[in-house]
Design an enzyme around this catalytic site. Sequence first.
Site, PDB file in Angstrom:
ATOM      1  N   GLY A   1       1.491  -1.210  -0.556  1.00 15.96           N
ATOM      2  CA  GLY A   1      -0.408   0.034  -0.206  1.00 15.96           C
ATOM      3  C   GLY A   1       0.586   1.280   0.496  1.00 15.96           C
ATOM      4  O   GLY A   1       0.635   2.743   1.487  1.00 15.96           O
TER       5      GLY A   1
ATOM      6  N   TYR B   1     -12.263  -2.251  12.323  1.00 14.60           N
ATOM      7  CA  TYR B   1     -10.824  -1.730  12.374  1.00 14.60           C
ATOM      8  C   TYR B   1      -9.830  -1.881  13.738  1.00 14.60           C
ATOM      9  O   TYR B   1      -8.432  -2.589  13.725  1.00 14.60           O
ATOM     10  CB  TYR B   1     -10.883  -0.313  12.280  1.00 14.60           C
ATOM     11  CG  TYR B   1      -8.841   0.402  11.522  1.00 14.60           C
ATOM     12  CD1 TYR B   1      -8.508   0.315  11.011  1.00 14.60           C
ATOM     13  CD2 TYR B   1      -8.477   1.172  12.749  1.00 14.60           C
ATOM     14  CE1 TYR B   1      -7.073   1.158  10.291  1.00 14.60           C
ATOM     15  CE2 TYR B   1      -7.643   1.680  12.803  1.00 14.60           C
ATOM     16  CZ  TYR B   1      -7.456   1.973  11.559  1.00 14.60           C
ATOM     17  OH  TYR B   1      -5.777   2.056  10.909  1.00 14.60           O
TER      18      TYR B   1
ATOM     19  N   VAL C   1      -3.553  -7.605  -1.460  1.00 16.88           N
ATOM     20  CA  VAL C   1      -2.495  -7.819  -0.070  1.00 16.88           C
ATOM     21  C   VAL C   1      -3.687  -9.206   0.358  1.00 16.88           C
ATOM     22  O   VAL C   1      -2.983  -9.484   1.565  1.00 16.88           O
ATOM     23  CB  VAL C   1      -1.730  -7.715   0.126  1.00 16.88           C
ATOM     24  CG1 VAL C   1      -0.944  -6.619  -0.341  1.00 16.88           C
ATOM     25  CG2 VAL C   1      -2.670  -6.200   1.450  1.00 16.88           C
TER      26      VAL C   1
HETATM   27  P1  NAP Z   1      -4.015   5.484   2.806  1.00 14.43           P
HETATM   28  O1  NAP Z   1      -3.903   7.002   3.161  1.00 14.43           O
HETATM   29  O2  NAP Z   1      -5.289   5.358   2.454  1.00 14.43           O
HETATM   30  O3  NAP Z   1      -2.517   4.624   2.162  1.00 14.43           O
HETATM   31  C1  NAP Z   1      -3.846   3.036   2.368  1.00 14.43           C
HETATM   32  C2  NAP Z   1      -2.774   2.572   1.385  1.00 14.43           C
HETATM   33  O4  NAP Z   1      -3.082   1.293   0.896  1.00 14.43           O
HETATM   34  C3  NAP Z   1      -3.596   3.030  -0.645  1.00 14.43           C
HETATM   35  O5  NAP Z   1      -2.584   3.388  -1.290  1.00 14.43           O
HETATM   36  C4  NAP Z   1      -4.860   2.122  -0.225  1.00 14.43           C
HETATM   37  O6  NAP Z   1      -5.515   1.549  -1.728  1.00 14.43           O
HETATM   38  C5  NAP Z   1      -3.626   0.792  -0.413  1.00 14.43           C
HETATM   39  N1  NAP Z   1      -4.526  -1.079  -0.115  1.00 14.43           N
HETATM   40  C6  NAP Z   1      -5.867  -0.619   0.410  1.00 14.43           C
HETATM   41  N2  NAP Z   1      -6.319  -1.678   0.162  1.00 14.43           N
HETATM   42  C7  NAP Z   1      -5.092  -2.393  -0.398  1.00 14.43           C
HETATM   43  C8  NAP Z   1      -4.908  -3.948  -0.584  1.00 14.43           C
HETATM   44  N3  NAP Z   1      -6.469  -4.959  -1.038  1.00 14.43           N
HETATM   45  N4  NAP Z   1      -3.999  -4.633  -1.284  1.00 14.43           N
HETATM   46  C9  NAP Z   1      -2.843  -3.455  -1.295  1.00 14.43           C
HETATM   47  N5  NAP Z   1      -3.253  -2.431  -1.232  1.00 14.43           N
HETATM   48  C10 NAP Z   1      -4.140  -1.995  -0.596  1.00 14.43           C
HETATM   49  O7  NAP Z   1      -3.413   5.195   4.439  1.00 14.43           O
HETATM   50  P2  NAP Z   1      -2.584   6.188   5.327  1.00 14.43           P
HETATM   51  O8  NAP Z   1      -2.941   6.657   6.140  1.00 14.43           O
HETATM   52  O9  NAP Z   1      -1.223   5.716   4.459  1.00 14.43           O
HETATM   53  O10 NAP Z   1      -2.367   4.673   6.771  1.00 14.43           O
HETATM   54  C11 NAP Z   1      -0.908   3.360   6.172  1.00 14.43           C
HETATM   55  C12 NAP Z   1      -1.141   2.343   7.270  1.00 14.43           C
HETATM   56  O11 NAP Z   1      -1.019   2.774   8.526  1.00 14.43           O
HETATM   57  C13 NAP Z   1      -2.122   1.353   7.421  1.00 14.43           C
HETATM   58  O12 NAP Z   1      -1.988   0.374   8.130  1.00 14.43           O
HETATM   59  C14 NAP Z   1      -4.082   1.781   8.137  1.00 14.43           C
HETATM   60  O13 NAP Z   1      -4.132   1.367   8.826  1.00 14.43           O
HETATM   61  C15 NAP Z   1      -2.426   2.430   9.508  1.00 14.43           C
HETATM   62  N6  NAP Z   1      -2.313   3.792  10.777  1.00 14.43           N
HETATM   63  C16 NAP Z   1      -3.096   5.217   9.945  1.00 14.43           C
HETATM   64  C17 NAP Z   1      -2.861   6.029  10.561  1.00 14.43           C
HETATM   65  C18 NAP Z   1      -3.307   8.020  10.491  1.00 14.43           C
HETATM   66  O14 NAP Z   1      -3.657   8.227  11.303  1.00 14.43           O
HETATM   67  N7  NAP Z   1      -2.940   7.824   8.792  1.00 14.43           N
HETATM   68  C19 NAP Z   1      -3.667   5.294  11.998  1.00 14.43           C
HETATM   69  C20 NAP Z   1      -2.883   5.054  12.502  1.00 14.43           C
HETATM   70  C21 NAP Z   1      -2.784   3.597  11.987  1.00 14.43           C
HETATM   71  P3  NAP Z   1      -6.084   2.348  -2.306  1.00 14.43           P
HETATM   72  O15 NAP Z   1      -6.959   4.463  -2.387  1.00 14.43           O
HETATM   73  O16 NAP Z   1      -7.070   1.458  -3.425  1.00 14.43           O
HETATM   74  O17 NAP Z   1      -7.553   1.953  -0.802  1.00 14.43           O
END
Ligand code: NAP
Length: 245
Positions: free
Chosen positions: A9, A153, A62
């Site tokens: 991702g 989640y 994934v």
């Molecule tokens: P994001 O901007 O939504 O990026 C996540 C990426 O994963 C997106 O490019 C998404 O593509 C991709 N993805 C989704 N489903 C997928 C799949 N089945 N196979 C491959 N790729 C896939 O999220 P982020 O905020 O950077 O978060 C990254 C990680 O950190 C996540 O695990 C999230 O739960 C964790 N996290 C984030 C926060 C926060 O505040 N942002 C806090 C705690 C934890 P699509 O756009 O197509 O879905």
Amino acid sequence: MAKTAIITGSSRGIGAAIALRLAKDGMNIAFNDLNMTMFENNDIVDRVKALGVEAEVFCADVSKYAECEAMVKAVKERFGTIDVLVNNAGITRDGLMARMPEEQYDMVIAVNQKSVFNMTKFVGNIMMRQRSGHIINLASVAGLYGNPGQINYSASKAAIIGMTKTVAKELGSRNVTCNAVAPGFIHTPMTDKLTEEQKAAMLAQIAMKRYGEPEEIAGVVSFLASEDSSYVTGQVIEISGGISM
Ligand code: NAP
């Protein structure tokens, strides 16, 4: 030989920041996302290549076991080795438990949690054979403390913490470490979609009175992917500006 990191991702958000940081650390980068369109809308691959390392995109969902197996095989063939795995891909599909359809629960578990099994199994087998490797999982404060509206989640992220400790115990004797980071509220497309009311409620709980930036997650991941953390395994590092102490 340069080390290779695969980050799931990684077209945007925290995953893209981690890719950039690990490339600055000198690693070749195997990018992953669902499809190429995600990478056509930004210049992250070019920015990584400009740092003098090799980079390539490997598309896969994934949450799908067979797609992960094929992707890991392709990355190993392309780079010869996989030294770092960052299980970053994740989604939110929020809603109160009382009204949440079954499919909404199952989808988040599949993408956030099953993906960690899929990727860690195939990459872990390579790391065990080479007797080295670092696996870093993206958990969340929601998995540590729970969060209303996020039963799917928070379940997936709490599971990741258990999986992190199990993998650390199963692979430790082969010199493979497995740790998790638990971000709080980080500026990314995932959190941009929250309402102003939800954002204000989060801010009130943060000791540092600001949201985090993706680079602040990437810095800790860089440490966990480096030899500076060679004796750290099975740990969860909260990166939240002090949501709970
Ligand atoms: P994001 O901007 O939504 O990026 C996540 C990426 O994963 C997106 O490019 C998404 O593509 C991709 N993805 C989704 N489903 C997928 C799949 N089945 N196979 C491959 N790729 C896939 O999220 P982020 O905020 O950077 O978060 C990254 C990680 O950190 C996540 O695990 C999230 O739960 C964790 N996290 C984030 C926060 C926060 O505040 N942002 C806090 C705690 C934890 P699509 O756009 O197509 O879905």
